[in-house]
Each structure stands twice: as C-alpha cells, then as structure tokens.
Design a protein around this motif. Structure first.
Motif, short mmCIF file in Angstrom:
data_model
loop_
_atom_site.label_atom_id
_atom_site.label_comp_id
_atom_site.label_asym_id
_atom_site.label_seq_id
_atom_site.Cartn_x
_atom_site.Cartn_y
_atom_site.Cartn_z
N GLN A 8 27.09 -29.30 -79.61
CA GLN A 8 26.18 -29.08 -78.48
C GLN A 8 26.79 -29.53 -77.16
O GLN A 8 27.45 -30.57 -77.09
N ILE A 9 26.55 -28.73 -76.13
CA ILE A 9 26.85 -29.08 -74.75
C ILE A 9 25.52 -29.06 -74.01
O ILE A 9 24.87 -28.01 -73.94
N LYS A 10 25.09 -30.20 -73.48
CA LYS A 10 23.81 -30.27 -72.78
C LYS A 10 24.05 -30.34 -71.27
O LYS A 10 24.87 -31.12 -70.80
N ILE A 11 23.31 -29.52 -70.54
CA ILE A 11 23.43 -29.47 -69.08
C ILE A 11 22.06 -29.73 -68.47
O ILE A 11 21.09 -29.05 -68.80
N SER B 13 27.22 -20.42 -68.13
CA SER B 13 28.28 -19.89 -68.99
C SER B 13 29.11 -21.07 -69.49
O SER B 13 29.66 -21.83 -68.68
N VAL B 14 29.17 -21.24 -70.81
CA VAL B 14 29.82 -22.42 -71.39
C VAL B 14 30.83 -21.98 -72.44
O VAL B 14 30.48 -21.31 -73.42
N THR B 15 32.09 -22.34 -72.26
CA THR B 15 33.13 -22.04 -73.24
C THR B 15 33.99 -23.26 -73.48
O THR B 15 34.16 -24.12 -72.61
N VAL B 16 34.51 -23.36 -74.69
CA VAL B 16 35.46 -24.40 -75.06
C VAL B 16 36.69 -23.71 -75.62
O VAL B 16 36.58 -22.82 -76.48
N THR B 17 37.85 -24.09 -75.16
CA THR B 17 39.11 -23.58 -75.70
C THR B 17 39.92 -24.75 -76.23
O THR B 17 39.65 -25.92 -75.91
N ASP B 18 40.92 -24.45 -77.07
CA ASP B 18 41.80 -25.52 -77.55
C ASP B 18 43.25 -25.13 -77.33
O ASP B 18 43.56 -24.00 -76.95
N ASN B 19 44.14 -26.09 -77.54
CA ASN B 19 45.56 -25.84 -77.29
C ASN B 19 46.23 -25.06 -78.42
O ASN B 19 47.45 -24.90 -78.43
N LYS B 20 45.43 -24.57 -79.37
CA LYS B 20 45.92 -23.68 -80.42
C LYS B 20 45.63 -22.22 -80.10
O LYS B 20 45.94 -21.32 -80.89
N GLY B 21 44.97 -21.98 -78.96
CA GLY B 21 44.68 -20.61 -78.55
C GLY B 21 43.30 -20.10 -78.95
O GLY B 21 43.00 -18.91 -78.75
N PHE C 270 29.67 -20.93 -76.22
CA PHE C 270 28.45 -21.66 -76.53
C PHE C 270 27.26 -20.91 -75.93
O PHE C 270 27.25 -20.58 -74.74
N LYS C 271 26.26 -20.65 -76.77
CA LYS C 271 25.06 -19.92 -76.36
C LYS C 271 23.88 -20.88 -76.22
O LYS C 271 23.73 -21.82 -76.99
N GLU C 272 23.02 -20.60 -75.25
CA GLU C 272 21.85 -21.44 -75.03
C GLU C 272 20.87 -21.31 -76.19
O GLU C 272 20.54 -20.20 -76.62
N GLY C 273 20.43 -22.44 -76.71
CA GLY C 273 19.51 -22.45 -77.83
C GLY C 273 18.05 -22.45 -77.39
O GLY C 273 17.72 -22.12 -76.25
N THR D 203 43.65 -30.75 -78.55
CA THR D 203 43.03 -30.96 -77.25
C THR D 203 42.04 -29.84 -76.96
O THR D 203 42.38 -28.65 -77.08
N TYR D 204 40.83 -30.21 -76.58
CA TYR D 204 39.77 -29.25 -76.28
C TYR D 204 39.46 -29.27 -74.79
O TYR D 204 39.42 -30.34 -74.16
N SER D 205 39.25 -28.07 -74.24
CA SER D 205 38.97 -27.92 -72.81
C SER D 205 37.61 -27.25 -72.62
O SER D 205 37.36 -26.19 -73.20
N LEU D 206 36.79 -27.86 -71.81
CA LEU D 206 35.46 -27.34 -71.52
C LEU D 206 35.44 -26.65 -70.17
O LEU D 206 36.02 -27.13 -69.20
N SER D 207 34.75 -25.51 -70.11
CA SER D 207 34.53 -24.82 -68.84
C SER D 207 33.05 -24.45 -68.75
O SER D 207 32.52 -23.77 -69.64
#
Length: 269
Positions: free
Chosen positions: A47-50, A69-77, A82-85, A102-106
């Motif tokens: 979960q990502i809470k805003i 708009s919420v996305t998470v990427t990692d260093n593996k490509g 993430f969709k709103e619940g 490593t995970y990157s949040l946008s």
C-alpha cells in the motif's frame, strides 16, 4: 556600597514584577501532501497512502488524496502500477519485494510529482521474543523483549512495532548496530498504550504480545529515530518538535520504505 545593593534590588524587583502577554499565532498553514508507503518481502497487497495535513484547529481526520498516479519501479527493470482501492487515498498492488533490490516510487498528485528511493536490506530473523522482569525501586515490572543475532558483515537498521492484546504501542522502536555489530541482541520494548486509553502500561499474566520487526535502510531509520526522540518524552524532555526528514522529494511529508518483515507472538506468564 549599601546604596548600590539597594539600587540593584529595586532594579531586580521592577523586572520581576513585569508581565508580558505573548499571543501565539495558530493560523492554519496550507495543507501539505503526506505519502506513507511500504514495500516488504511478503506477497501481499502493498500500500501507498496519500493524504493531506490538516489545520491546527481542525478535527483530527486526514483527507485522502484521490486520483493520483502511483508507480513503483525497481533496478531489475520491473514496473508496478498501484491502483486506488476502496479507501480514498490508498493505492494498492499485490507484489512481493526482494532483499537487495532498490525500489523507486513516483507519485503524481494534484499536478505535482513526488519521488523516492529505498533499497530493501537483507533479511535478519528474530531468534525469539519474550518477557524480561525488571525491578524498579524494589517493584517487579515485566517488559517485552526481542532476541536476535546481528550479522557481523553488514550495517543493519531495525524498526519494531509492539502490540499488547492487539493494541499498538504509541512508542517508536528503532535500533542500529553501530555499537553492537555482530552481537547477540536483547532489545526491550516498553509498552505505551494510546493516549486516550486508560489501560496500564505494564504487562500482566496472560497478556498477548505481538512484535513486528522490519529491517530498514538508513534513511528510514533516520525518519523513525527522529519520531522516537520527539514522542512521549514528557515536559522538558526530548527534542524540539519538527517534521522528521523525509526521503520523498518536492517537500512532501512521510516516507517510502522497502523493508523486510517478520512477526512473532507470545503470551505473558
């Protein structure tokens, strides 16, 4: 000399008798974005809470921010959307994090973009949890404790949550191995019931305790440590209240953490 003493006494008396009323401005500040996100190593709905901050005089309800708009990427490509619940401002994706990645949040919310990075540490397991008996002024007190072996070949940071009879302690528990690298650790977690709860802060026979342990990165340790220094300290203790340093860009509050997770339960005897 006597005249000088009398003059100084009068001078001191005049200043001691003066009173100045200071008006504190509690005008509500503009709302700020708060992002609270975790990716752990369990296959669950991550979960990502805003939400947004509220004014000083407003009710203690933090409004969720919808339509982001919420996305998470990692260093593996890999990319995870993430969709709103069902709960406004809560964004979900069922996935499993991997230690060492490593995970990157946008987050794009209300025309602004916020980013953060966190590397998931290696797994460190709890050996066990239990209860330690301490004596304060001749009186016995039971305290929850975590037992674990800290790895000697890496720097480790830990965050804990303590529940007693399913009630989450209000204390923040963090630890690093700066002085205990490679040691067997025994960490005591003193219970603090919610502020409005009249339950005792002591553990009693048959109480159910549950401890969650997260291995976190250094930035998230700094965040939780800052909170631990500011909370539940009482008058004239702790540090000056301030927002803990966030690892999220664009002046957002909160944190984004990639961490491992483990939970153990026990009963007080």
């Amino acid at each position: 000399m006597k005249k000088l003493i009398i003059s100084l006494s009068l001078f001191t008396f005049c200043f001691a008798g003066c009173k100045k009323i200071i008006a504190i401005d509690t005008e509500n500040a503009d709302p700020q974005i708060v992002i609270e996100g975790k990716i752990n190593d369990q296959l669950i709905d991550q979960q990502i809470k805003i939400s947004k901050t509220i004014g000083y005089t407003e009710a203690n309800v933090f409004p969720g921010v919808s339509g982001a708009s919420v996305t998470v990427t990692d260093n593996k490509g890999n990319t995870y959307v993430f969709k709103e619940g069902a709960i406004p401002g809560t964004y979900i994706n069922k996935m499993k994090g991997v230690p060492g990645v490593t995970y990157s949040l946008s987050v794009n919310a209300e025309g602004q973009t916020y980013t953060a990075n966190s590397k998931m540490p290696n797994v460190v397991k709890m050996d066990s949890i239990g209860v330690i008996k301490n004596f304060f002024f001749g009186r016995e007190r039971k305290t929850a404790a975590v037992f674990l072996k800290d790895p000697a070949n890496e720097t480790n940071f830990y965050h804990f949550n303590l529940y007693v009879n399913d009630v989450l302690s209000e204390r923040f528990y963090v630890n690093n191995d700066r002085l205990t690298n490679g040691n067997d650790l025994r960490l005591q977690l003193f219970f603090k019931p919610p502020t409005n709860d009249h339950d005792s802060d002591e553990l009693n026979a048959n109480d159910k305790i549950r401890i969650e342990m997260e291995c976190i990165d250094s930035n998230i340790f700094d965040y939780w440590y800052a909170l631990s220094q500011q909370s539940n300290r009482g008058p004239n203790q702790g540090t000056t209240p301030a927002n803990p340093t966030s690892n999220i860009s664009n002046e957002a509050l909160g944190y984004f953490s990639a961490n491992t997770y483990e939970m153990l339960s026990a009963t007080v005897k």
